[in-house]
Enzyme design. Structure first.
Site, PDB file in Angstrom:
ATOM      1  N   GLY A 104       0.849  -1.178  -0.023  1.00  0.00           N
ATOM      2  CA  GLY A 104      -0.018   0.077   0.088  1.00  0.00           C
ATOM      3  C   GLY A 104       0.732   1.144  -0.110  1.00  0.00           C
ATOM      4  O   GLY A 104       1.921   1.138  -0.300  1.00  0.00           O
ATOM      5  N   GLU A 147      12.199  -5.679  -0.224  1.00  0.00           N
ATOM      6  CA  GLU A 147      10.680  -5.898   0.521  1.00  0.00           C
ATOM      7  C   GLU A 147      10.493  -7.373   0.633  1.00  0.00           C
ATOM      8  O   GLU A 147       9.355  -7.390   1.366  1.00  0.00           O
ATOM      9  CB  GLU A 147       9.875  -4.840  -0.607  1.00  0.00           C
ATOM     10  CG  GLU A 147      10.012  -3.544  -0.422  1.00  0.00           C
ATOM     11  CD  GLU A 147       8.953  -3.025  -1.392  1.00  0.00           C
ATOM     12  OE1 GLU A 147       8.490  -3.782  -2.184  1.00  0.00           O
ATOM     13  OE2 GLU A 147       8.688  -1.686  -0.860  1.00  0.00           O
TER      14      GLU A 147
END
Lengths: 225, 225
Positions: free
Chosen positions: B48, B115
């Site tokens: 997000g 990530e």
DNA sequence: CCAAAAGTGTTGTGTTTACACCCATGT
DNA sequence: ACATGGGTGTAAACACAACACTTTTGG
């Protein structure tokens, strides 16, 4: 942004809007106030407003319910967040919408010369400010859906009510007639209401048995209508 | 604000979070990435991020789906808006959450050293950043509910699929076994799938009839399961 | 005694559940 | 030939829909 006006808010401003439903005169009504400022000055709109500093939307809605409808502790549920760029000509304004169900007896609309708060039938809404008609339609869809698998109708009825009142309320919201015998049979079989020892008398007619909801908290049922 | 730290964002910052579901190894999985910054540095979190200027949340989610999952045009639906003051230690950060359903075959996770995007089984989630576990639980509830009255499962299956595959997918998501004969009977009676002329062969077993959804658009059904 | 609304059961139809065996294939 | 999963029907229980007359009261 092909050709659009430059938008003003960054980051987006955050507002809340409340769809406050009640039953009045055998009709489902929603509370609207007149806008006192541009844009949409003079148009009816949902009560709402900007979040104040460090205020979560849930609190902001509580505040709106208190200020505009004079109620607290009523059934309230977040609906949907609207944030199209074109919903407000001032720029990027995001609104978190909620709906609330209020017993007509507890609703206390403070009359206000400028804002003219009023209940409007959802069946004949005037032109509204912003995308507020869309929000009301969305709320109505949600309310109808939830009637079918929750007990939330308790929050539109008096503590004690008769089966015909209950059925009428369903009919008003769902917009269709229901069969009296099937309705009572099914509703009693859910085990969420109990008889009281009282009856409600009316002029020139047979008094009706009063019931009450066993719990005044929202409950999900397996099935319903 | 009794004793709390002064919150930093005013007006509230606005983010989006995506709960991206897919089916893999007979399990319902959700895509999570490791946070590279404080707060919750190193914890898995929903993909997000903040809205960019004049970007509605729907676009922001599209962007996230493209960047993190390599998909576009998948089934996406707004879930709920979370904006408790304590959900982010940095201050008042509002997130509009969405969920998306992605076919395993189209999901393209770009591997990323920092990530570490990964699919996690919803059955055994680790500790997550922020209130992201709560968001996933909410999404899962919504997904399960929607399986029962919409055709959205089409967006987790290949264009052509067998009845056992379809049933398996339902079972994985609902978390319970279903009766084979009743399942097929009911599903076919809905009239939303049609047989193809093909069969799917597997090793050492009888080939299965392939079906496809008549429409690859979301449709609401009266009833379902 | 009359108007008005409350109250009350039964029957037919459709839906849901439970359940077990044979089939087609690849190895 | 056999192991594996695919495919098929029926009966019983239950839920839902349709339907009309009697009762109680106040005026």
């Amino acid at each position: 942004m092909k050709g659009g006006k430059e938008k003003l808010f960054w980051p987006p401003a955050v507002t809340v809007d409340a769809v406050i439903f009640t039953i009045q005169e055998n009709d489902l009504k929603v509370l609207l106030i007149k806008r006192t400022n541009e844009p949409f000055k003079g148009y009816p709109a949902l009560p709402g407003g900007f979040l104040v500093k460090n205020e979560p939307s849930k609190n902001a809605i509580k505040r709106v319910l208190k200020d505009k409808a004079g109620v607290k502790g009523v059934y309230t549920e977040q609906l949907y967040t609207f944030d199209n760029l074109n919903r407000d000509p001032r720029g990027h304004i995001l609104t978190v919408s909620y709906f609330a169900l209020v017993r007509p007896s507890t609703l206390k609309i403070k009359s206000n010369e400028r804002e003219h708060p009023q209940l409007y039938s959802v069946k004949k809404l005037p032109r509204l400010a912003f995308d507020h008609k869309q929000i009301i339609e969305y709320a109505l869809g949600r309310l109808r859906a939830k009637l079918e698998y929750t007990n939330i109708i308790y929050s539109l009825l008096p503590l004690e009510f008769t089966m015909p009142q209950l059925q009428k309320t369903y009919e008003i919201i769902l917009g269709k007639k229901l069969d009296k015998r099937n309705f009572i049979k099914k509703f009693l079989s859910l085990g969420i209401v109990k008889q009281t020892s009282k009856k409600l008398s009316g002029p020139r007619r047979r008094p009706a048995q009063l019931y009450r909801f066993i719990s005044q908290k929202p409950v999900e049922l397996k099935k319903f209508f």
